[in-house]
Structures are given as structure tokens and as C-alpha cells.
Write a protein that holds these residues in place. Structure first.
Motif, PDB file in Angstrom:
ATOM      1  N   PRO A 125      27.817  21.623 -26.289  1.00  0.00           N
ATOM      2  CA  PRO A 125      26.935  22.213 -27.302  1.00  0.00           C
ATOM      3  C   PRO A 125      27.240  23.698 -27.448  1.00  0.00           C
ATOM      4  CG  PRO A 125      25.747  21.882 -25.250  1.00  0.00           C
ATOM      5  CD  PRO A 125      27.099  21.261 -25.058  1.00  0.00           C
ATOM      6  N   VAL A 126      27.028  24.228 -28.633  1.00  0.00           N
ATOM      7  CA  VAL A 126      27.205  25.654 -28.879  1.00  0.00           C
ATOM      8  C   VAL A 126      25.849  26.259 -29.237  1.00  0.00           C
ATOM      9  CG1 VAL A 126      29.629  25.512 -29.524  1.00  0.00           C
ATOM     10  CG2 VAL A 126      27.894  25.135 -31.265  1.00  0.00           C
ATOM     11  N   THR A 127      25.803  27.563 -29.349  1.00  0.00           N
ATOM     12  CA  THR A 127      24.526  28.239 -29.564  1.00  0.00           C
ATOM     13  C   THR A 127      24.276  28.501 -31.050  1.00  0.00           C
ATOM     14  OG1 THR A 127      25.558  30.404 -29.251  1.00  0.00           O
ATOM     15  CG2 THR A 127      24.613  29.356 -27.317  1.00  0.00           C
ATOM     16  N   GLU A 128      23.005  28.704 -31.383  1.00  0.00           N
ATOM     17  CA  GLU A 128      22.625  29.032 -32.754  1.00  0.00           C
ATOM     18  C   GLU A 128      23.046  30.464 -33.083  1.00  0.00           C
ATOM     19  OE1 GLU A 128      21.304  27.079 -34.942  1.00  0.00           O
ATOM     20  OE2 GLU A 128      20.584  25.381 -33.740  1.00  0.00           O
ATOM     21  N   TYR A 129      23.605  30.644 -34.257  1.00  0.00           N
ATOM     22  CA  TYR A 129      23.969  31.979 -34.714  1.00  0.00           C
ATOM     23  C   TYR A 129      22.703  32.725 -35.118  1.00  0.00           C
ATOM     24  CZ  TYR A 129      26.983  35.573 -36.732  1.00  0.00           C
ATOM     25  OH  TYR A 129      27.649  36.748 -36.982  1.00  0.00           O
ATOM     26  N   GLN A 130      22.556  33.946 -34.624  1.00  0.00           N
ATOM     27  CA  GLN A 130      21.390  34.776 -34.918  1.00  0.00           C
ATOM     28  C   GLN A 130      21.829  36.031 -35.672  1.00  0.00           C
ATOM     29  OE1 GLN A 130      18.864  35.505 -31.408  1.00  0.00           O
ATOM     30  NE2 GLN A 130      20.084  34.005 -30.293  1.00  0.00           N
ATOM     31  N   PHE A 131      20.855  36.748 -36.151  1.00  0.00           N
ATOM     32  CA  PHE A 131      21.123  38.026 -36.808  1.00  0.00           C
ATOM     33  C   PHE A 131      21.880  38.959 -35.866  1.00  0.00           C
ATOM     34  CE2 PHE A 131      19.486  42.341 -38.107  1.00  0.00           C
ATOM     35  CZ  PHE A 131      20.200  42.417 -39.286  1.00  0.00           C
ATOM     36  N   GLY A 132      21.563  38.867 -34.588  1.00  0.00           N
ATOM     37  CA  GLY A 132      22.205  39.736 -33.607  1.00  0.00           C
ATOM     38  C   GLY A 132      23.445  39.155 -32.954  1.00  0.00           C
ATOM     39  N   SER A 133      23.982  38.065 -33.481  1.00  0.00           N
ATOM     40  CA  SER A 133      25.176  37.455 -32.880  1.00  0.00           C
ATOM     41  C   SER A 133      26.435  38.199 -33.322  1.00  0.00           C
ATOM     42  CB  SER A 133      25.261  35.978 -33.264  1.00  0.00           C
ATOM     43  OG  SER A 133      24.175  35.249 -32.743  1.00  0.00           O
ATOM     44  N   LEU A 139      25.085  28.726 -19.571  1.00  0.00           N
ATOM     45  CA  LEU A 139      25.831  29.792 -20.242  1.00  0.00           C
ATOM     46  C   LEU A 139      25.314  29.999 -21.653  1.00  0.00           C
ATOM     47  CD1 LEU A 139      28.229  31.725 -19.769  1.00  0.00           C
ATOM     48  CD2 LEU A 139      29.713  29.978 -20.757  1.00  0.00           C
ATOM     49  N   ASN A 140      24.988  28.911 -22.333  1.00  0.00           N
ATOM     50  CA  ASN A 140      24.433  29.018 -23.684  1.00  0.00           C
ATOM     51  C   ASN A 140      23.079  29.719 -23.682  1.00  0.00           C
ATOM     52  OD1 ASN A 140      26.619  27.783 -24.866  1.00  0.00           O
ATOM     53  ND2 ASN A 140      25.642  25.787 -25.102  1.00  0.00           N
ATOM     54  N   VAL A 141      22.251  29.406 -22.686  1.00  0.00           N
ATOM     55  CA  VAL A 141      20.949  30.066 -22.575  1.00  0.00           C
ATOM     56  C   VAL A 141      21.142  31.573 -22.391  1.00  0.00           C
ATOM     57  CG1 VAL A 141      18.908  30.340 -21.112  1.00  0.00           C
ATOM     58  CG2 VAL A 141      19.708  28.045 -21.716  1.00  0.00           C
ATOM     59  N   PHE A 142      22.054  31.945 -21.514  1.00  0.00           N
ATOM     60  CA  PHE A 142      22.302  33.368 -21.264  1.00  0.00           C
ATOM     61  C   PHE A 142      22.857  34.063 -22.507  1.00  0.00           C
ATOM     62  CE2 PHE A 142      22.969  32.884 -16.372  1.00  0.00           C
ATOM     63  CZ  PHE A 142      21.621  32.606 -16.243  1.00  0.00           C
ATOM     64  N   ASN A 143      23.821  33.432 -23.167  1.00  0.00           N
ATOM     65  CA  ASN A 143      24.401  34.036 -24.365  1.00  0.00           C
ATOM     66  C   ASN A 143      23.377  34.151 -25.486  1.00  0.00           C
ATOM     67  OD1 ASN A 143      27.013  34.550 -23.431  1.00  0.00           O
ATOM     68  ND2 ASN A 143      27.729  32.491 -23.919  1.00  0.00           N
ATOM     69  N   SER A 144      22.536  33.127 -25.634  1.00  0.00           N
ATOM     70  CA  SER A 144      21.490  33.183 -26.666  1.00  0.00           C
ATOM     71  C   SER A 144      20.507  34.307 -26.378  1.00  0.00           C
ATOM     72  CB  SER A 144      20.749  31.843 -26.738  1.00  0.00           C
ATOM     73  OG  SER A 144      21.593  30.828 -27.228  1.00  0.00           O
ATOM     74  N   TYR A 145      20.185  34.502 -25.104  1.00  0.00           N
ATOM     75  CA  TYR A 145      19.261  35.580 -24.748  1.00  0.00           C
ATOM     76  C   TYR A 145      19.859  36.947 -25.095  1.00  0.00           C
ATOM     77  CZ  TYR A 145      16.332  38.743 -22.051  1.00  0.00           C
ATOM     78  OH  TYR A 145      15.516  39.783 -21.672  1.00  0.00           O
ATOM     79  N   LYS A 146      21.131  37.139 -24.768  1.00  0.00           N
ATOM     80  CA  LYS A 146      21.756  38.422 -25.098  1.00  0.00           C
ATOM     81  C   LYS A 146      21.855  38.618 -26.608  1.00  0.00           C
ATOM     82  CE  LYS A 146      24.328  40.017 -21.109  1.00  0.00           C
ATOM     83  NZ  LYS A 146      25.634  40.479 -20.599  1.00  0.00           N
ATOM     84  N   ASP A 147      22.120  37.538 -27.350  1.00  0.00           N
ATOM     85  CA  ASP A 147      22.123  37.663 -28.812  1.00  0.00           C
ATOM     86  C   ASP A 147      20.734  38.024 -29.331  1.00  0.00           C
ATOM     87  OD1 ASP A 147      24.794  37.193 -29.108  1.00  0.00           O
ATOM     88  OD2 ASP A 147      24.597  35.102 -29.724  1.00  0.00           O
ATOM     89  N   LYS A 148      19.702  37.493 -28.688  1.00  0.00           N
ATOM     90  CA  LYS A 148      18.340  37.850 -29.085  1.00  0.00           C
ATOM     91  C   LYS A 148      18.071  39.327 -28.792  1.00  0.00           C
ATOM     92  CE  LYS A 148      15.654  35.503 -30.531  1.00  0.00           C
ATOM     93  NZ  LYS A 148      15.260  35.228 -31.935  1.00  0.00           N
ATOM     94  N   LEU A 149      18.571  39.820 -27.658  1.00  0.00           N
ATOM     95  CA  LEU A 149      18.441  41.248 -27.357  1.00  0.00           C
ATOM     96  C   LEU A 149      19.133  42.084 -28.427  1.00  0.00           C
ATOM     97  CD1 LEU A 149      19.143  41.279 -23.492  1.00  0.00           C
ATOM     98  CD2 LEU A 149      16.924  41.487 -24.639  1.00  0.00           C
ATOM     99  N   ARG A 150      20.301  41.626 -28.864  1.00  0.00           N
ATOM    100  CA  ARG A 150      21.013  42.346 -29.922  1.00  0.00           C
ATOM    101  C   ARG A 150      20.221  42.317 -31.222  1.00  0.00           C
ATOM    102  NH1 ARG A 150      25.189  39.298 -27.269  1.00  0.00           N
ATOM    103  NH2 ARG A 150      26.575  40.692 -26.114  1.00  0.00           N
ATOM    104  N   THR A 151      19.599  41.176 -31.502  1.00  0.00           N
ATOM    105  CA  THR A 151      18.765  41.085 -32.699  1.00  0.00           C
ATOM    106  C   THR A 151      17.638  42.106 -32.640  1.00  0.00           C
ATOM    107  OG1 THR A 151      19.247  38.729 -33.014  1.00  0.00           O
ATOM    108  CG2 THR A 151      17.242  39.587 -34.040  1.00  0.00           C
ATOM    109  N   PHE A 152      16.918  42.144 -31.515  1.00  0.00           N
ATOM    110  CA  PHE A 152      15.838  43.117 -31.345  1.00  0.00           C
ATOM    111  C   PHE A 152      16.357  44.534 -31.536  1.00  0.00           C
ATOM    112  CE2 PHE A 152      13.646  40.099 -28.095  1.00  0.00           C
ATOM    113  CZ  PHE A 152      13.134  39.337 -29.131  1.00  0.00           C
ATOM    114  N   GLU A 153      17.514  44.816 -30.930  1.00  0.00           N
ATOM    115  CA  GLU A 153      18.032  46.181 -30.953  1.00  0.00           C
ATOM    116  C   GLU A 153      18.518  46.585 -32.341  1.00  0.00           C
ATOM    117  OE1 GLU A 153      18.703  49.925 -29.600  1.00  0.00           O
ATOM    118  OE2 GLU A 153      17.628  48.289 -28.599  1.00  0.00           O
TER     119      GLU A 153
END
Length: 503
Positions: free
Chosen positions: A121-129, A464-478
Motif C-alpha cells: 500500500p502507498v500513502t495518500e497525497y496531501q497538500f504537504g506531500s 513506514l507509511n504511518v510515519f511518512n503520512s505523519y511527516k507529510d501532515k507536519l509539512r501540511t501544517f507548516e
């Protein structure tokens, strides 16, 4: 379904490429196949157009996609590896693309590794990805109209490596990048390394030019979306508050009896011109770590052994316990329970950097070793992609800021650290860099030991996907915070300009 796809695939004469061409022809929805030949000249397959390219990710390749696609949709196979399309996979991608209006589609897939097929599985693309290593798999479908429009924004680029990265950022500015959470194909996976061995590829010195290009593309994207920060910083007040000591080394630990003594002793050996201590937050260890710490604390009062009352703390929460402790020093300096300071002058060097650069955070460099302190690839991790003028923008692209990390405690107490055990340091670094300069030390002052006990030595795909998604969420917030900061500053400057108009 009518033929709605122009397909671009890498071709170096391998059998798996011919097999994929047969699959595309038999699908009934591919109008044209273009071979992107990255090997010898003259490679061809009957009824396929061949286009020689230097690399699959360069600007010239993106130009070929934009100019040669003749269909409503463009299929781009990113990797020169075996791909087996699933049942009606292309029809599914086209159908979802039509219904969503997405600029780009990608999907989950299966790995075929050493003869075994496993879900990936891959992760969802976010605004902060916006990290350049986002995993889309090997097969993506692009809206051809948006592809041409997006290429128009980057057509002046001359990237050898970052062309695809720049293009997909441009696509994301135009419309959504959408994941289909279905396993639509199988990819033959040739990279069988553990996740912990792959995570430092981006800082390998041999990839330096790649990093330079990626930074250029990322900076351009941030400017276009209003999230770029100019190199103007708030001055850090290094004398704010009263503290018991000048510096505290913070070590969160849980069940590390094999390494904790080495870590603490590397701190207690520090030779500094100022008073310091080491605060170890022992998160209810049950393997003998607690007893080992009590033994050291009984002979050296510089060790502050803290066992928190709370039972819900991650690494970030343990850091909060230490930073808000009454004996925490003016500067809070990181050391993981697995690692060591490289020399007896590490702490002195960190504090001197704070004073010399008047910054709110300092990040050093480290040397990768095995458990026996023998250097392992890639050796020294210096994060030279951080520069004083653009580091905080480039930080949104990369996966970490380096180590050891050190903070002005007064600032860190205001920012607070997320109570998680992955990415908490990255979250804090982004937040601090939004306003303050981060000082850098480019020589290794820290030893990072890699062994089977490391928490990130070999993460499964789900984690790994959970961790990457969390960092992408941090990027979105930032990114949202930086857009807001720029808008407020823009309004403030506009008001000042208006006030100068004579009445």
C-alpha cells in the motif's frame, strides 16, 4: 472503452519492457506507446515510437511527455522494472480520473520480491506531500491537458534529475493527486535492503547534484504557493530566563540496558567551560536500564534520573518532561540512548555555536557506525543541503534535519514538542525555523550507531507509511502556517505603504 491513453515506458532492451508493451497493446485502451530509451541508441519495438532520453526524471523527458502525448490521458511508467498490470487496471485508473478530475492518479501495488508477492500500500497525497521521495509506485496516470499546462510552468527548467519532481509539484498546484487504494499491478522489486538502510540515500555525497536540483524545484514551488520564507529572522534572546546550568543533555530512554551506560558516560566525559548536566527520562524501563541509571546517579550528581508519573509518553513527551524540569539548562542538547558524542568537546562546540550565531536551534553532523563503532555507509551525514538563506525552505523537502539537535530552552518551552515517538524533532525544527535561524555544524560531532535494536532499523511498509503520512501532515501544517505568516506580513507592509501616502 475507447483508446484514451498514450503510454510512456522506459526501455533499455530488456524482456520485461517487451512484456509490458504486449500488455498495453492487449488492454484495448492504449492509443500510442512511446519508448523512452535510456540505453543504447537504436533500441526499438515495432509500432512503438522511440525517444532517446538521458534519464527518466530529467526535464527533457517531461518535455517528451507533454509534446508527444496524443490522448486524453498519459500513462507514465517511472521505473525500468517488470510490471504486470492487474485486471482492468488501466480502465479503473481512467474511470476514477474522469470522475474526480484529478491531475494525476496512482495506486497501491504488489511487490514481487525473491519470488514472493506481497501487498505494498502507498500513502495518500496531501497538500504537504512536497518531499521528493514520495512513493507513487511505478505506474501513474496523468491528465494530458493538465500535463501540458503544468509543463508550461516549468518548461524553462534544465534539470537532469528533478524534472519529474518539478512536474508533479506543478500538477498538484493545478488539481488533485489521487490515490486509488487498490492493488492495480505487480512490480518486480530489485531493492531488497531494509528500510533503515534506504533512509539515508538522499544524503549520500554521490547524490549531491540531485539534491541541488531538488532544492531548486522545491523552492520554486513554495514561492508559487506563497509559502516561501525570505532569509530574515527573529533574533534569539540567548539570555532569556534564569537556569541552574548552561546546558542539559536530554536522553529519553526505554529498555536500552545494552547502550544507556555508554550514552551517559559520553556526556559525563564532556570537557566544558560551563556547568552542565544530563537529564535522562526513563520511560518505565523493565530490562535493567533503571537500575543502571540509579547506579551512575549515585556517584555523579550531574545525572538527573527522571521517571515520569505519566504512562502515556512517547519520545516527544519525554523531551517535554526534561525541558520543563527545574534543573534543565539554558540549552537543551539531544543524545539518543543508542548513540555517543564523538569527542569530549561536542557540548562545548554546540554552545559556542549558539553564542556565535545567535540562533534558537543548532544542528550538528554525525558519523554512521555499527554497534562496534566501525563506520558504515554512507559514513558522515552532514546535511549540507541546509544553507543559512534557504535551509528552512529546503527543510520541507527532506526527511530530517540531522543530529545532534540542540535548542534554546526558553524557545522550546513555548513551542512544545508533540508527544509522539517519530517525527517529533522534525515538527519542532520546522516550527522554530519559521521564525529563527538554525545554526549548523558540518563536521561530525556525534556517533549514530545502527544495530538491530534501533527503532527504525527495519520498518514494515504499514508502519513506514504511518510515519511518512505523519511527516507529510507536519509539512501540511507548516506550509499553511507559513502562508498565513506571509499574508499577515503582506497586509502589514501594505498598511505601512498606505500610511506614507500624503493626505
Amino acid at each position: 472503452m475507447t483508446k484514451q491513453i498514450t503510454a510512456f515506458i522506459p526501455y533499455s532492451g530488456q524482456h520485461h519492457s517487451r512484456n509490458l508493451v504486449d500488455q498495453l497493446r492487449n488492454s484495448g485502451c492504449v492509443e500510442k506507446i512511446v519508448l523512452l530509451t535510456t540505453g543504447s541508441d537504436g533500441l526499438s519495438i515495432p509500432d512503438c515510437e522511440s525517444v532517446p532520453v538521458k534519464s527518466m526524471t530529467g526535464s527533457a523527458t517531461m518535455a517528451a511527455l507533454a509534446k508527444k502525448t496524443e490522448s486524453a490521458n498519459t500513462l507514465f511508467v517511472l521505473h525500468d522494472t517488470g510490471v504486470e498490470l492487474g485486471q482492468f487496471a488501466l480502465e479503473r485508473l481512467v474511470s476514477v480520473a474522469e470522475n474526480t478530475g484529478a491531475a494525476m492518479m496512482y495506486s497501491d501495488y504488489y511487490d514481487l520480491k525473491l519470488g514472493a508477492r506481497t501487498p505494498h500500500p502507498v500513502t495518500e497525497y496531501q497538500f504537504g506531500s512536497v518531499r521528493d521521495d514520495f512513493n507513487f509506485g511505478s505506474v501513474v496516470l496523468l491528465n494530458s491537458k493538465m500535463l501540458r499546462e503544468s509543463f508550461g510552468e516549468i518548461r524553462k527548467s534544465t534539470f537532469d534529475f528533478a524534472g519529474w519532481y518539478a512536474l508533479r509539484l506543478a500538477l498538484a498546484r493545478r488539481s488533485s493527486i489521487t490515490r486509488v487504494g487498490e492493488f492495480l499491478y505487480t512490480k518486480i522489486e530489485s531493492d531488497v535492503r531494509k528500510s533503515g538502510e534506504k533512509q539515508f540515500d538522499y544524503v549520500d555525497p554521490k547524490n549531491r547534484q540531485v539534491q541541488v536540483e531538488m532544492e531548486i524545484a522545491a523552492t520554486d514551488h513554495l514561492k508559487r504557493i506563497g509559502a516561501y520564507l525570505k532569509p530574515t529572522f527573529k533574533a534569539a534572546d540567548l539570555n532569556e530566563g534564569a537556569f541552574a546550568v548552561e546546558a542539559s543533555v536530554i536522553i529519553p530512554v526505554k529498555n536500552r540496558v545494552k547502550t544507556i551506560k555508554d550514552a551517559v558516560e559520553s556526556v559525563l566525559r564532556q570537557m566544558a567551560t560551563f556547568p552542565y548536566n544530563v537529564i535522562v527520562v526513563d520511560n518505565h524501563s523493565a530490562d535493567g536500564t533503571t537500575e543502571a541509571l540509579k547506579e551512575i546517579a549515585a556517584t555523579d550528581p550531574r545525572l538527573i534520573h527522571v521517571i515520569p508519573e505519566r504512562l502515556d509518553l512517547g519520545i516527544g513527551g519525554c523531551w517535554n518532561e526534561a525541558v520543563h524540569h527545574q534543573q534543565c539548562g539554558r540549552f537543551a542538547v539531544q543524545l539518543d540512548s543508542d548513540d555517543l558524542y564523538k569527542t569530549e568537546k561536542t557540548l562545548q562546540r554546540v554552545v559556542e555555536t549558539f553564542r556565535a550565531e545567535k540562533c534558537a536551534m543548532v544542528v550538528g553532523s554525525y558519523q554512521m557506525t555499527n554497534f562496534n563503532l566501525e563506520e558504515i555507509p554512507p559514513g558522515v551525514i552532514d546535511h549540507k543541503e541546509w544553507t543559512p538563506d534557504n535551509g528552512r525552505n529546503n527543510a520541507l523537502r527532506i526527511n530530517g534535519l540531522g543530529a545532534p539537535r540542540a535548542f534554546l530552552t526558553a524557545v522550546l518551552r513555548r513551542v512544545k514538542i508533540p508527544n509522539v515517538s517519530y517525527g517529533e524533532d522534525y515538527a519542532v525544527g520546522l516550527a522554530i525555523s519559521r521564525d529563527y535561524q538554525i545554526g549548523r555544524i558540518y563536521e561530525p560531532i556525534y556517533i549514530c550507531r545502527r544495530w538491530e535494536g534501533n527503532s527504525d532499523a527495519d520498518l514494515d511498509i504499514a508502519k513506514l507509511n504511518v510515519f511518512n503520512s505523519y511527516k507529510d501532515k507536519l509539512r501540511t501544517f507548516e506550509i499553511l502556517a507559513r502562508q498565513k505568516k506571509n499574508k499577515i506580513q503582506g497586509r502589514s507592509k501594505g498598511a505601512k505603504r498606505k500610511s506614507r501616502i500624503p493626505i
